[in-house]
Design a protein around this motif. Structure first.
Motif, mmCIF file in Angstrom:
data_model
loop_
_atom_site.group_PDB
_atom_site.id
_atom_site.type_symbol
_atom_site.label_atom_id
_atom_site.label_comp_id
_atom_site.label_asym_id
_atom_site.label_seq_id
_atom_site.Cartn_x
_atom_site.Cartn_y
_atom_site.Cartn_z
ATOM 1 N N VAL A 198 0.853 -1.189 0.000
ATOM 2 C CA VAL A 198 0.000 0.000 0.000
ATOM 3 C C VAL A 198 0.888 1.238 0.000
ATOM 4 O O VAL A 198 1.910 1.285 0.672
ATOM 5 C CB VAL A 198 -0.974 0.019 1.205
ATOM 6 N N HIS A 199 0.490 2.213 -0.798
ATOM 7 C CA HIS A 199 1.242 3.460 -0.915
ATOM 8 C C HIS A 199 0.401 4.572 -0.305
ATOM 9 O O HIS A 199 -0.680 4.879 -0.803
ATOM 10 C CB HIS A 199 1.508 3.753 -2.404
ATOM 11 N N VAL A 200 0.892 5.147 0.771
ATOM 12 C CA VAL A 200 0.144 6.165 1.517
ATOM 13 C C VAL A 200 0.561 7.555 1.058
ATOM 14 O O VAL A 200 1.694 7.983 1.275
ATOM 15 C CB VAL A 200 0.368 6.013 3.033
ATOM 16 N N HIS A 201 -0.367 8.257 0.421
ATOM 17 C CA HIS A 201 -0.137 9.632 -0.006
ATOM 18 C C HIS A 201 -0.672 10.622 1.024
ATOM 19 O O HIS A 201 -0.187 11.746 1.120
ATOM 20 C CB HIS A 201 -0.799 9.888 -1.357
ATOM 21 N N SER A 202 -1.706 10.237 1.767
ATOM 22 C CA SER A 202 -2.203 11.057 2.871
ATOM 23 C C SER A 202 -3.015 10.164 3.794
ATOM 24 O O SER A 202 -3.446 9.072 3.415
ATOM 25 C CB SER A 202 -3.060 12.225 2.370
ATOM 26 N N LEU A 203 -3.207 10.640 5.011
ATOM 27 C CA LEU A 203 -3.923 9.882 6.042
ATOM 28 C C LEU A 203 -5.120 10.672 6.545
ATOM 29 O O LEU A 203 -5.234 11.873 6.327
ATOM 30 C CB LEU A 203 -2.982 9.589 7.213
ATOM 31 N N SER A 204 -5.997 9.979 7.255
ATOM 32 C CA SER A 204 -7.137 10.659 7.866
ATOM 33 C C SER A 204 -6.683 11.806 8.746
ATOM 34 O O SER A 204 -7.346 12.844 8.837
ATOM 35 C CB SER A 204 -7.958 9.669 8.702
ATOM 36 N N PHE A 205 -5.538 11.636 9.404
ATOM 37 C CA PHE A 205 -5.031 12.673 10.294
ATOM 38 C C PHE A 205 -4.601 13.916 9.529
ATOM 39 O O PHE A 205 -4.571 15.014 10.081
ATOM 40 C CB PHE A 205 -3.864 12.140 11.126
ATOM 41 N N ASP A 206 -4.261 13.756 8.262
ATOM 42 C CA ASP A 206 -3.960 14.908 7.421
ATOM 43 C C ASP A 206 -5.244 15.579 6.960
ATOM 44 O O ASP A 206 -5.408 16.794 7.084
ATOM 45 C CB ASP A 206 -3.160 14.476 6.186
ATOM 46 N N ARG A 207 -6.150 14.795 6.415
ATOM 47 C CA ARG A 207 -7.336 15.361 5.773
ATOM 48 C C ARG A 207 -8.306 15.972 6.765
ATOM 49 O O ARG A 207 -8.973 16.963 6.470
ATOM 50 C CB ARG A 207 -8.039 14.276 4.955
ATOM 51 N N GLN A 208 -8.405 15.396 7.954
ATOM 52 C CA GLN A 208 -9.369 15.910 8.929
ATOM 53 C C GLN A 208 -8.723 16.826 9.956
ATOM 54 O O GLN A 208 -9.419 17.453 10.740
ATOM 55 C CB GLN A 208 -10.082 14.735 9.614
#
Length: 456
Positions: A198-208
């Motif tokens: 899996v390649h993580v470009h952003s996380l819930s902690f970033d978006r919210q």
């Protein structure tokens, strides 16, 4: 020796749709396809973009009623039967548009072996998909008439049909980008017994920008635990994964994004004092903080102009803030800009300012550097790790950010020094280099799998 066969799961294949993630996936796929036998599954595809490099499958162009599951031990048939649903694919817009799934309908629950999530009630679908247009460049799959489906349901639908398509293909590894594709990646791993990266470009902690607890956070947690390897776009994101999700650091590898232009422009001449913001107007990128900084700068230099380029849920709030701050004459909103227009804007600017609250990487800062601009970014921005002479302050330090902007506007030598140093660093950030690093990690996962099989 045959090429490695990679099944890549993405949410879009065009670099102008939802911003940085779509752009990163597009250029990475283009570079990877030179080394591997690449199949890419996305909700909708523009075959003029990648078809000459890879097999691209867009679910929007298929009659999903005819996409049958090949015989496997586990299938998505256990939780739903519908083949077409409305799908408004805006995975990076405001969290308010994401509705938590109900746990009341037992028929809607996915088996916990894939993910501890639930799907809304499913309706029967028509026999043939409708032809759609994409307003304002935003992707949609409108295959039925009626109310928009919730985002979690659309992700589940994508997972079901991506898994069915994958059941008919041969590949060595499944490579999933961001949370929208993680459910599909997990199911395909179970079905085909292949490794999952899996390649993580952003996380819930970033978006919210807070403490996200809910369906998406749980899906991210489940997927990262199930994955054989996790790739991230910055050390900052890697630390967040280990701290916030409890994932072992040994499982996480940093692979920085590349740059789609390798020949940098000369330092932008100081013909005007224009400070530019370019990106989606969402809380994590700090458009409102940009306006607060603008107010501070204008107190000391009223000749500076500010441009906000992009669209998003905070657009109206930003316009209201401009009026409230009394800086209407100094701020221009351009709305969404196509790549050529965005490039032209950067070349006509003086300083790039991205006061992000939580930005995993920040491709726009790289693009601004290549356009010959000094950049002011925050400690909460991953691009600070690859731009050695960026001007950096804390996202909440409005006065400090304003001072950095003013210094660059007033000091020609400082601007030149910063731009040249950052451009030198960016020259090493090509998508080819990024693809090489991804390949190294894919091979290491496959080698580890072979070792485990030999022991068994």
């Amino acid at each position: 020796m045959r090429k490695l066969r990679v099944l890549m799961l993405g949410w879009e294949d065009q670099p102008i749709l939802n911003g940085g993630v779509g752009k990163a996936c597009f250029h990475l796929a283009e570079a990877l396809a030179k080394q591997v036998e690449l199949t890419m599954i996305v909700p909708q595809a523009d075959h003029s973009a990648l078809d000459h490099h890879a097999e691209v499958v867009g679910l929007d162009e298929l009659n999903l009623a005819e996409v049958k599951q090949a015989p496997v031990a586990k299938t998505f048939e256990r939780f739903a039967t519908t083949h077409r649903v409305p799908a408004a694919l805006f995975p990076y817009e405001e969290p308010a548009g994401q509705i938590e799934p109900s746990m009341d309908d037992e028929d809607a629950v996915i088996n916990a072996s894939s993910a501890d999530v639930a799907a809304p009630t499913v309706a029967e679908e028509p026999a043939k998909p409708a032809v759609v247009n994409f307003p304002n460049g935003k992707p949609q799959i409108n295959v039925t008439q009626g109310a928009r489906g919730t985002l979690n349901f659309e992700v589940i639908q994508f997972a079901r049909y991506a898994a069915r398509l994958a059941s008919h293909k041969e590949f060595d590894v499944v490579y999933a980008h961001d949370w929208m594709t993680f459910l599909a990646g997990m199911e395909i791993k179970i079905q085909r017994k292949v490794p999952l990266i899996v390649h993580v470009h952003s996380l819930s902690f970033d978006r919210q920008v807070g403490e996200p607890l809910g369906w998406i956070y749980e899906l991210e947690t489940k997927a990262m635990n199930e994955a054989d390897m996790i790739l991230t776009v910055s050390e900052r994101t890697a630390r967040m994964i280990t701290k916030r999700y409890g994932i072992s650091a040994k499982k996480v590898q940093v692979v920085y994004n590349g740059a789609d232009v390798v020949i940098p422009e000369p330092v932008t001449p100081l013909e005007r004092k224009q400070v530019t913001f370019l990106g989606r107007l969402v809380a994590q990128k700090g458009p409102l903080q940009f306006l607060k900084v603008a107010k501070q700068v204008l107190k000391q230099d009223p000749e500076v102009t500010f441009v906000v380029a992009g669209h998003g849920p905070q657009l109206e709030e930003a316009k209201q803030m401009v009026r409230r701050l009394g800086i209407e004459d100094s701020v221009t909103f351009t709305g969404f800009l196509a790549p050529a227009k965005a490039s032209e804007l950067l070349k006509n600017s003086t300083v790039f300012l991205l006061p992000a609250l939580s930005e995993p990487f920040g491709l726009a800062a790289i693009e601004a550097t290549l356009a010959g601009l000094p950049v002011v970014i925050t400690h909460q921005t991953g691009a600070a790790e690859v731009l050695p002479q960026a001007s950096v302050a804390d996202c909440n330090d409005t006065a400090g950010l304003a001072e950095l902007v003013l210094n660059l506007l007033q000091d020609t030598e400082l601007r030149k020094k910063q731009v040249e140093a950052n451009q030198k660093a960016v020259k090493q950030l090509t998508w080819g280099v990024t693809a090489d690093q991804v390949m190294e990690n894919l091979h290491s996962v496959l080698e580890l799998q072979d070792e485990r099989r030999s022991i068994v």
